[in-house]
Design a protein around this motif. Structure first.
Motif, PDB file in Angstrom:
ATOM      1  N   ASP A   7     -41.907  -5.100  71.111  1.00 50.53           N
ATOM      2  CA  ASP A   7     -40.602  -5.133  71.365  1.00 50.53           C
ATOM      3  C   ASP A   7     -40.203  -5.773  72.898  1.00 50.53           C
ATOM      4  N   HIS A   8     -39.179  -6.389  72.907  1.00 47.90           N
ATOM      5  CA  HIS A   8     -38.581  -6.994  73.959  1.00 47.90           C
ATOM      6  C   HIS A   8     -37.178  -7.086  73.915  1.00 47.90           C
ATOM      7  N   GLU A   9     -36.393  -6.015  73.965  1.00 44.05           N
ATOM      8  CA  GLU A   9     -34.801  -5.899  73.796  1.00 44.05           C
ATOM      9  C   GLU A   9     -34.178  -7.006  73.127  1.00 44.05           C
TER      10      GLU A   9
ATOM     11  N   PHE B 102     -41.558 -33.266  79.178  1.00 43.44           N
ATOM     12  CA  PHE B 102     -42.732 -32.277  79.453  1.00 43.44           C
ATOM     13  C   PHE B 102     -42.204 -30.855  80.152  1.00 43.44           C
ATOM     14  N   ARG B 103     -42.636 -29.837  79.437  1.00 41.73           N
ATOM     15  CA  ARG B 103     -42.028 -28.530  80.046  1.00 41.73           C
ATOM     16  C   ARG B 103     -43.686 -27.799  80.287  1.00 41.73           C
ATOM     17  N   LEU B 104     -43.584 -26.818  81.412  1.00 42.83           N
ATOM     18  CA  LEU B 104     -44.723 -26.045  81.422  1.00 42.83           C
ATOM     19  C   LEU B 104     -44.699 -24.922  80.625  1.00 42.83           C
ATOM     20  N   MET B 105     -44.946 -25.038  79.270  1.00 45.11           N
ATOM     21  CA  MET B 105     -45.014 -23.968  78.342  1.00 45.11           C
ATOM     22  C   MET B 105     -45.702 -22.947  78.500  1.00 45.11           C
ATOM     23  N   GLY B 106     -45.010 -21.551  78.297  1.00 46.29           N
ATOM     24  CA  GLY B 106     -45.648 -20.386  78.967  1.00 46.29           C
ATOM     25  C   GLY B 106     -45.174 -20.000  80.198  1.00 46.29           C
ATOM     26  N   PHE B 107     -44.393 -20.780  80.832  1.00 45.03           N
ATOM     27  CA  PHE B 107     -43.559 -20.617  82.052  1.00 45.03           C
ATOM     28  C   PHE B 107     -42.313 -20.254  81.889  1.00 45.03           C
ATOM     29  N   GLY B 108     -41.644 -19.726  82.816  1.00 47.24           N
ATOM     30  CA  GLY B 108     -40.114 -19.300  82.623  1.00 47.24           C
ATOM     31  C   GLY B 108     -39.895 -18.333  81.753  1.00 47.24           C
ATOM     32  N   HIS B 109     -38.521 -17.514  82.081  1.00 54.70           N
ATOM     33  CA  HIS B 109     -38.247 -16.471  81.225  1.00 54.70           C
ATOM     34  C   HIS B 109     -36.589 -16.252  81.433  1.00 54.70           C
ATOM     35  N   ARG B 110     -35.866 -15.856  80.090  1.00 56.42           N
ATOM     36  CA  ARG B 110     -34.604 -15.679  80.574  1.00 56.42           C
ATOM     37  C   ARG B 110     -34.182 -14.538  81.397  1.00 56.42           C
ATOM     38  N   VAL B 111     -35.023 -13.355  81.088  1.00 56.12           N
ATOM     39  CA  VAL B 111     -34.850 -12.231  81.939  1.00 56.12           C
ATOM     40  C   VAL B 111     -35.793 -12.196  83.188  1.00 56.12           C
TER      41      VAL B 111
ATOM     42  N   GLY C 109     -47.151  -8.510  65.827  1.00 55.54           N
ATOM     43  CA  GLY C 109     -46.784  -7.520  66.824  1.00 55.54           C
ATOM     44  C   GLY C 109     -45.446  -7.309  67.006  1.00 55.54           C
ATOM     45  N   ARG C 110     -44.523  -8.093  66.942  1.00 60.37           N
ATOM     46  CA  ARG C 110     -42.996  -7.934  66.814  1.00 60.37           C
ATOM     47  C   ARG C 110     -42.439  -7.086  65.777  1.00 60.37           C
ATOM     48  N   LEU C 111     -43.228  -7.151  64.701  1.00 57.47           N
ATOM     49  CA  LEU C 111     -42.734  -6.526  63.243  1.00 57.47           C
ATOM     50  C   LEU C 111     -41.891  -5.043  63.668  1.00 57.47           C
TER      51      LEU C 111
ATOM     52  N   PRO D 268     -45.422 -17.035  84.861  1.00 60.31           N
ATOM     53  CA  PRO D 268     -46.220 -17.342  83.553  1.00 60.31           C
ATOM     54  C   PRO D 268     -45.557 -16.001  82.547  1.00 60.31           C
ATOM     55  N   ASN D 269     -45.341 -16.420  81.323  1.00 64.79           N
ATOM     56  CA  ASN D 269     -44.752 -15.159  80.531  1.00 64.79           C
ATOM     57  C   ASN D 269     -45.823 -14.905  79.713  1.00 64.79           C
ATOM     58  N   VAL D 270     -45.329 -13.893  78.595  1.00 60.59           N
ATOM     59  CA  VAL D 270     -46.352 -13.315  77.806  1.00 60.59           C
ATOM     60  C   VAL D 270     -47.261 -14.351  76.938  1.00 60.59           C
TER      61      VAL D 270
ATOM     62  N   PRO E 229     -44.598  -8.585  83.190  1.00 58.76           N
ATOM     63  CA  PRO E 229     -45.703  -7.566  83.246  1.00 58.76           C
ATOM     64  C   PRO E 229     -46.808  -7.748  81.979  1.00 58.76           C
ATOM     65  N   ARG E 230     -46.271  -8.312  81.079  1.00 56.58           N
ATOM     66  CA  ARG E 230     -47.268  -8.207  80.011  1.00 56.58           C
ATOM     67  C   ARG E 230     -48.268  -9.514  80.238  1.00 56.58           C
ATOM     68  N   ALA E 231     -47.820 -10.712  80.910  1.00 57.57           N
ATOM     69  CA  ALA E 231     -48.673 -11.657  81.259  1.00 57.57           C
ATOM     70  C   ALA E 231     -49.754 -11.259  82.342  1.00 57.57           C
TER      71      ALA E 231
ATOM     72  N   PRO F 250     -40.727 -23.384  69.625  1.00 58.39           N
ATOM     73  CA  PRO F 250     -41.403 -23.523  70.712  1.00 58.39           C
ATOM     74  C   PRO F 250     -40.876 -22.947  72.112  1.00 58.39           C
ATOM     75  N   LEU F 251     -39.679 -22.662  72.065  1.00 56.62           N
ATOM     76  CA  LEU F 251     -38.951 -22.085  73.309  1.00 56.62           C
ATOM     77  C   LEU F 251     -39.399 -20.517  73.070  1.00 56.62           C
ATOM     78  N   HIS F 252     -39.764 -20.016  72.079  1.00 53.34           N
ATOM     79  CA  HIS F 252     -39.640 -18.643  71.738  1.00 53.34           C
ATOM     80  C   HIS F 252     -40.997 -18.376  71.623  1.00 53.34           C
ATOM     81  N   GLY F 253     -41.291 -17.696  70.414  1.00 53.79           N
ATOM     82  CA  GLY F 253     -42.694 -17.198  70.138  1.00 53.79           C
ATOM     83  C   GLY F 253     -43.858 -18.387  70.008  1.00 53.79           C
TER      84      GLY F 253
HETATM   85  C1  SDX Z   1     -40.918 -15.637  74.814  1.00 55.43           C
HETATM   86  O1  SDX Z   1     -36.365 -13.317  75.466  1.00 55.43           O
HETATM   87  C2  SDX Z   1     -37.515 -12.899  75.500  1.00 55.43           C
HETATM   88  O2  SDX Z   1     -37.694 -11.866  75.915  1.00 55.43           O
HETATM   89  C3  SDX Z   1     -38.358 -13.721  74.663  1.00 55.43           C
HETATM   90  C4  SDX Z   1     -39.946 -13.413  74.721  1.00 55.43           C
HETATM   91  C5  SDX Z   1     -39.911 -12.087  73.812  1.00 55.43           C
HETATM   92  O3  SDX Z   1     -41.084 -11.343  73.920  1.00 55.43           O
HETATM   93  O4  SDX Z   1     -39.178 -12.093  72.783  1.00 55.43           O
HETATM   94  O5  SDX Z   1     -40.330 -12.775  76.220  1.00 55.43           O
HETATM   95  C6  SDX Z   1     -40.845 -14.201  74.338  1.00 55.43           C
HETATM   96  O6  SDX Z   1     -40.190 -16.546  74.053  1.00 55.43           O
HETATM   97  C7  SDX Z   1     -41.214 -16.174  76.203  1.00 55.43           C
HETATM   98  C8  SDX Z   1     -40.794 -17.642  76.594  1.00 55.43           C
HETATM   99  C9  SDX Z   1     -41.625 -18.644  75.718  1.00 55.43           C
HETATM  100  N1  SDX Z   1     -41.124 -19.877  76.048  1.00 55.43           N
HETATM  101  C10 SDX Z   1     -41.754 -20.952  76.856  1.00 55.43           C
HETATM  102  O7  SDX Z   1     -42.722 -20.412  77.491  1.00 55.43           O
HETATM  103  C11 SDX Z   1     -41.182 -22.228  76.702  1.00 55.43           C
HETATM  104  C12 SDX Z   1     -40.798 -22.682  78.278  1.00 55.43           C
HETATM  105  N2  SDX Z   1     -40.298 -22.003  79.104  1.00 55.43           N
HETATM  106  C13 SDX Z   1     -38.599 -22.363  79.002  1.00 55.43           C
HETATM  107  O8  SDX Z   1     -38.256 -23.461  77.955  1.00 55.43           O
HETATM  108  C14 SDX Z   1     -37.697 -21.518  79.471  1.00 55.43           C
HETATM  109  O9  SDX Z   1     -38.038 -21.176  80.649  1.00 55.43           O
HETATM  110  C15 SDX Z   1     -37.148 -20.237  78.551  1.00 55.43           C
HETATM  111  C16 SDX Z   1     -36.893 -20.871  77.157  1.00 55.43           C
HETATM  112  C17 SDX Z   1     -38.222 -19.211  78.610  1.00 55.43           C
HETATM  113  C18 SDX Z   1     -35.891 -19.806  79.305  1.00 55.43           C
HETATM  114  O10 SDX Z   1     -34.866 -20.567  79.364  1.00 55.43           O
HETATM  115  P1  SDX Z   1     -33.623 -20.568  79.950  1.00 55.43           P
HETATM  116  O11 SDX Z   1     -33.441 -18.904  80.545  1.00 55.43           O
HETATM  117  O12 SDX Z   1     -32.359 -20.998  79.250  1.00 55.43           O
HETATM  118  O13 SDX Z   1     -33.776 -21.228  81.508  1.00 55.43           O
HETATM  119  P2  SDX Z   1     -33.376 -22.779  81.459  1.00 55.43           P
HETATM  120  O14 SDX Z   1     -34.123 -23.594  80.358  1.00 55.43           O
HETATM  121  O15 SDX Z   1     -31.928 -22.990  81.637  1.00 55.43           O
HETATM  122  O16 SDX Z   1     -34.321 -23.314  82.829  1.00 55.43           O
HETATM  123  C19 SDX Z   1     -33.610 -22.836  84.225  1.00 55.43           C
HETATM  124  C20 SDX Z   1     -34.515 -24.031  85.062  1.00 55.43           C
HETATM  125  C21 SDX Z   1     -34.116 -25.316  84.461  1.00 55.43           C
HETATM  126  O17 SDX Z   1     -33.904 -26.253  85.531  1.00 55.43           O
HETATM  127  P3  SDX Z   1     -32.360 -26.838  86.232  1.00 55.43           P
HETATM  128  O18 SDX Z   1     -31.780 -27.354  85.096  1.00 55.43           O
HETATM  129  O19 SDX Z   1     -32.090 -25.419  86.749  1.00 55.43           O
HETATM  130  O20 SDX Z   1     -32.949 -27.952  87.326  1.00 55.43           O
HETATM  131  O21 SDX Z   1     -35.816 -24.033  85.293  1.00 55.43           O
HETATM  132  C22 SDX Z   1     -36.337 -24.875  84.522  1.00 55.43           C
HETATM  133  C23 SDX Z   1     -35.115 -25.687  83.865  1.00 55.43           C
HETATM  134  O22 SDX Z   1     -35.297 -27.216  83.698  1.00 55.43           O
HETATM  135  N3  SDX Z   1     -37.363 -24.473  83.615  1.00 55.43           N
HETATM  136  C24 SDX Z   1     -38.636 -25.147  83.702  1.00 55.43           C
HETATM  137  C25 SDX Z   1     -39.410 -24.498  82.701  1.00 55.43           C
HETATM  138  N4  SDX Z   1     -38.485 -23.324  82.363  1.00 55.43           N
HETATM  139  C26 SDX Z   1     -37.367 -23.368  83.054  1.00 55.43           C
HETATM  140  N5  SDX Z   1     -39.027 -26.313  84.067  1.00 55.43           N
HETATM  141  C27 SDX Z   1     -40.282 -26.680  83.807  1.00 55.43           C
HETATM  142  N6  SDX Z   1     -41.077 -25.883  82.941  1.00 55.43           N
HETATM  143  C28 SDX Z   1     -40.647 -24.717  82.262  1.00 55.43           C
HETATM  144  N7  SDX Z   1     -41.384 -23.901  81.579  1.00 55.43           N
END
Ligand code: SDX
Length: 392
Positions: free
Chosen positions: A193-195, A264-273, A352-354, A325-327, A279-281, A227-230
């Motif tokens: 779960d993840h709120e 191109f985005r670094l997939m697996g990086f970044g998180h809204r919260v 897992g999320r079920l 890095p995220n989960v 901590p999972r990573a 691809p932005l989520h699971g």
């Molecule tokens: C999950 O919400 C949850 O809890 C989800 C989750 C769960 O357990 O349910 O944790 C599971 O979905 C994890 C996230 C998996 N997604 C990815 O790894 C995809 C890559 N990550 C990004 O697309 C992004 O970081 C998100 C979608 C995770 C978060 O998006 P936000 O909060 O809307 O942030 P944003 O896209 O507005 O980015 C903020 C800034 C931007 O730059 P600026 O416009 O400020 O210049 O950070 C940059 C973005 O360009 N950025 C990245 C990046 N993530 C954000 N730049 C390069 N690579 C990245 N991965």
């Protein structure tokens, strides 16, 4: 304030509900299920215990856990006609699309799962989907591999049963290294779960119209697919493979990730919260080294992943934006070491999320939350007169 609509794209600063299930602290990188630290649960509990905890709020005692598992096993049969729906899909269909469809189809075979006005009805719907979902998930893999569709083995634990359904081969004795089941169990707990993430919010939204549990979960599977989520766990491995094929120059890809004109985005990086380490990573990264070591698996993309992480943590583009890095960043490396095909990674996330989706849906229904219906800021045309076709 009545009448004032505040625009909040992606609900970045909107609380959609009050919940007692999961606590996140994004700054400190804290994650707790019903008050228990994820680190403790990952180490000391098993997935079915955590499912019970999330859904009913307390860690089960021995007989509660045994009854829960018994009731789930009693409901693990999937109607044979569901196989005809599966037959209709091309082999190339993505497993998440198949899983979402089959999950929704279950409603047709279990109509009583829709009206859950009593606690008993709700419990019955919950154990039904906990029993049937792993079968459907395994079938999405067996369809791809042209393997016969199978059923669970009641003599096994919940996670081992899932693994057996996915990997048993006709005419071959099934056995599995306990380290594989342990790793899988831990991964499922970490995803449980993840709120109010995108897919959980979707499950709540669909459920708020009093559509049935299975229809709500089907919508959650679809949201998780992105691809932005699971779907990121699959995208991470495809990205790492791409970097390896390209010669392993991580610096080049770091520049691409920072280039606004480059998609191109670094997939697996970044998180809204999480604006700190997820901590999972941390737990999954440690587990990746352990599992690959135990299984004697060498995976060159693990070193590439570690290289990318190191560079990103020293690069001010990422540091300034608090991108860690995220989960999803390391999970695929373990799934791959466990022999799970990459197109099944997001199905593993859904498995897992079920329990989290179920827990959140149950809380929403028990609290009698109103139907979800946000407003908007209208930016379209003002009123205009109709023009007949001949005059356009
Ligand atoms: C999950 O919400 C949850 O809890 C989800 C989750 C769960 O357990 O349910 O944790 C599971 O979905 C994890 C996230 C998996 N997604 C990815 O790894 C995809 C890559 N990550 C990004 O697309 C992004 O970081 C998100 C979608 C995770 C978060 O998006 P936000 O909060 O809307 O942030 P944003 O896209 O507005 O980015 C903020 C800034 C931007 O730059 P600026 O416009 O400020 O210049 O950070 C940059 C973005 O360009 N950025 C990245 C990046 N993530 C954000 N730049 C390069 N690579 C990245 N991965």
């Amino acid at each position: 304030e009545a009448g004032v609509i505040t625009l909040d794209r992606g609900y970045k600063n909107t609380g959609s509900c009050e919940s007692a299930i999961t606590f996140l602290d994004g700054e400190k990188g804290i994650l707790r299920y019903r008050g228990y630290a994820i680190e403790d649960l990952a180490e000391k509990a098993d997935f079915l215990e955590v499912a019970y905890l999330l859904i009913f709020g307390e860690l089960p005692n021995k007989e509660q856990l045994e009854k829960f598992h018994h009731d789930i096993k009693e409901e693990s049969q999937v109607d044979e006609e569901v196989k005809k729906i599966l037959d209709g899909f091309p082999k190339a269909a993505h497993p998440m699309g198949v899983l979402s469809s089959l999950t929704s189809a279950l409603t047709a075979f279990n109509p009583s799962s829709v009206d859950v006005s009593s606690e008993e009805d709700m419990y019955n719907a919950i154990v039904k989907i906990l029993g049937k979902f792993p079968v459907l998930a395994a079938w999405t893999l067996r369809k791809k591999k042209s393997l016969p569709l199978n059923y669970g083995d009641d003599s096994l634990g919940y996670v081992e049963n899932l693994h057996k359904m996915m990997f048993e081969k006709p005419g071959k004795k099934y056995d599995v290294d306990p380290a594989v089941i342990e790793a899988l169990d831990k991964l499922l707990i970490l995803h449980a779960d993840h709120e109010q993430n995108c897919s959980t919010s979707t499950v709540r939204m669909v459920g708020s119209s009093h559509a049935g549990l299975f229809a709500s979960l089907s919508a959650g599977v679809s949201a998780l697919w992105g691809p932005l989520h699971g779907g990121a766990n699959q995208a991470v491995i495809e990205m790492l493979e791409g970097i390896k094929e390209d010669g392993g120059d991580t610096k080049k890809f770091m520049e691409k990730a920072k280039d606004k004109d480059d998609p191109f985005r670094l997939m697996g990086f970044g998180h809204r919260v999480y604006k700190n380490f997820d901590p999972r990573a941390k737990i999954i990264k440690k587990s990746a080294d352990e599992v690959l070591g135990q299984l004697g698996v060498e995976d060159p993309v693990l070193e590439i992943a570690k290289g990318l992480e190191k560079e990103a943590l020293e690069d001010d583009y990422f540091v300034k934006r608090k991108l860690y890095p995220n989960v999803d960043f390391y999970s695929g490396i373990i799934y791959r070491a466990l022999g799970i095909p990459v197109e099944m990674f997001t199905v593993m996330f859904a498995l897992g999320r079920l329990p989290g989706w179920i827990a959140q849906w149950r809380e929403m229904r028990m609290k009698k939350e109103p139907i979800g219906r946000p407003r908007q800021i209208y930016v379209g045309e003002n009123h205009r007169e109709f023009t007949d076709l001949e005059k356009r």
